[in-house]
Design a protein around this motif. Structure first.
Motif, short mmCIF file in Angstrom:
data_model
loop_
_atom_site.label_atom_id
_atom_site.label_comp_id
_atom_site.label_asym_id
_atom_site.label_seq_id
_atom_site.Cartn_x
_atom_site.Cartn_y
_atom_site.Cartn_z
N GLY A 78 -57.99 27.20 38.82
CA GLY A 78 -56.64 27.60 38.44
C GLY A 78 -56.05 26.80 37.30
N GLU A 79 -56.44 25.53 37.20
CA GLU A 79 -55.92 24.69 36.12
C GLU A 79 -56.37 25.23 34.76
N ALA A 80 -57.66 25.56 34.66
CA ALA A 80 -58.18 26.11 33.41
C ALA A 80 -57.65 27.51 33.16
N LEU A 81 -57.57 28.31 34.21
CA LEU A 81 -57.08 29.68 34.06
C LEU A 81 -55.64 29.71 33.55
N GLU A 82 -54.83 28.82 34.06
CA GLU A 82 -53.43 28.77 33.63
C GLU A 82 -53.33 28.48 32.14
N ALA A 83 -54.18 27.55 31.67
CA ALA A 83 -54.16 27.21 30.24
C ALA A 83 -54.63 28.38 29.39
N ILE A 84 -55.65 29.10 29.85
CA ILE A 84 -56.17 30.24 29.09
C ILE A 84 -55.17 31.38 29.05
N ARG A 85 -54.55 31.67 30.20
CA ARG A 85 -53.58 32.76 30.25
C ARG A 85 -52.32 32.45 29.46
N ALA A 86 -51.93 31.18 29.46
CA ALA A 86 -50.68 30.79 28.80
C ALA A 86 -50.71 31.10 27.31
N VAL A 87 -51.90 31.03 26.69
CA VAL A 87 -52.00 31.27 25.24
C VAL A 87 -52.58 32.65 24.93
N GLN A 88 -52.80 33.45 25.99
CA GLN A 88 -53.30 34.83 25.84
C GLN A 88 -54.59 34.88 25.02
N ALA A 89 -55.55 34.06 25.43
CA ALA A 89 -56.84 34.01 24.73
C ALA A 89 -57.63 35.30 24.91
N ASP A 90 -58.26 35.74 23.83
CA ASP A 90 -59.13 36.92 23.88
C ASP A 90 -60.57 36.53 24.19
N VAL A 91 -60.99 35.39 23.63
CA VAL A 91 -62.37 34.92 23.76
C VAL A 91 -62.34 33.46 24.20
N VAL A 92 -63.21 33.11 25.14
CA VAL A 92 -63.28 31.73 25.63
C VAL A 92 -64.71 31.22 25.50
N TYR A 93 -64.87 30.10 24.79
CA TYR A 93 -66.15 29.41 24.75
C TYR A 93 -66.15 28.44 25.93
N VAL A 94 -66.97 28.74 26.93
CA VAL A 94 -67.00 27.97 28.18
C VAL A 94 -68.17 26.99 28.12
#
Length: 239
Positions: A141-157
């Motif tokens: 959830g910590e990572a998800l919150e950061a990704i959703r907050a900036v509305q990322a289209d692509v994530v390099y994991v």
């Protein structure tokens, strides 16, 4: 076109074809994730149905390693070429910039993703890197919150295998991202903390040997490579 090698269904593509497939996918309405299994990961998948399944569920399965390509020839299902995840990730950046997509960098030690982002922004001024986060989170959830907050289209994991593959499988939908890519130590290389093998060693399929020379502690992990090749030979002998 998919080609099965010891249980994993790889996309039998060249680098150019992989990039074209990614572009087409990014322009569609679908969402998915990309995996880049090398021989070490592929060997682990031989002994883990869950890992094999998460790899085969990916939108793109790219053969990252000379060991995988060699195994494909041994089992008489030859792959066109090695498609290194690191190179694929960097070559995809101009496509992301052209399509106006927002990129998030996730993984490695604190500060590394930020350093990588600065370097990539210098090389690709039109690329939108909308956020970064290190790999030291206790709950998804910590990572998800950061990704959703900036509305990322692509994530390099870049969490390392198999952690990153299971993370993508669990979190693609709730993240809101269109595409996630599992890329191991890519951020460390981009940021300059880890060096890749010289080009001549890459061409000869000796990146594994270079990594072993620089990190002798990897010897135990490296043993998976000959074990994987032996598994391919065993299958060939059995017909």
């Amino acid at each position: 076109m998919k080609t099965e090698v010891l249980g994993i269904r790889y996309d039998n593509v060249t680098m150019a074809e992989a990039l074209d497939a990614a572009r087409t996918f990014l322009q569609s309405d679908a969402s998915g994730y990309v995996v880049t299994p090398n021989a070490e990961i592929a060997y682990e998948a031989l002994h883990s149905e869950a890992l094999c399944r998460v790899l085969n569920d990916a939108q793109l399965v790219l053969p990252d390693g000379a060991g995988v390509v060699l195994a494909s020839k041994l089992v008489r299902s030859p792959l066109k070429q090695k498609v290194a995840g690191f190179d694929f990730a960097l070559l995809l950046l101009p496509v992301l910039a052209e399509l106006g997509l927002r990129l998030f960098l996730l993984g490695s030690n604190p500060g590394v993703a930020e350093q990588a982002a600065e370097i990539l922004r210098e090389k690709h001024p039109n690329l939108c890197i909308c956020g970064t986060a290190d790999g030291y989170f206790s709950q998804d959830g910590e990572a998800l919150e950061a990704i959703r907050a900036v509305q990322a289209d692509v994530v390099y994991v870049c969490l390392g295998a198999p952690k990153q593959e299971f993370f993508m499988q669990r979190n693609l939908a709730p993240s809101g991202a269109k595409l996630m890519l599992g890329l191991g130590g890519t951020l460390d290389v981009v940021a300059g903390h880890v060096k890749r093998a010289p080009r001549w060693m890459q061409k000869l399929g000796l990146e594994w040997f270079y990594r072993l020379l620089r990190q002798p502690s990897r010897f135990g992990r490296m043993l998976r490579l000959p074990k994987y090749i032996f598994a391919a030979l065993k299958k060939r002998w059995k017909g």
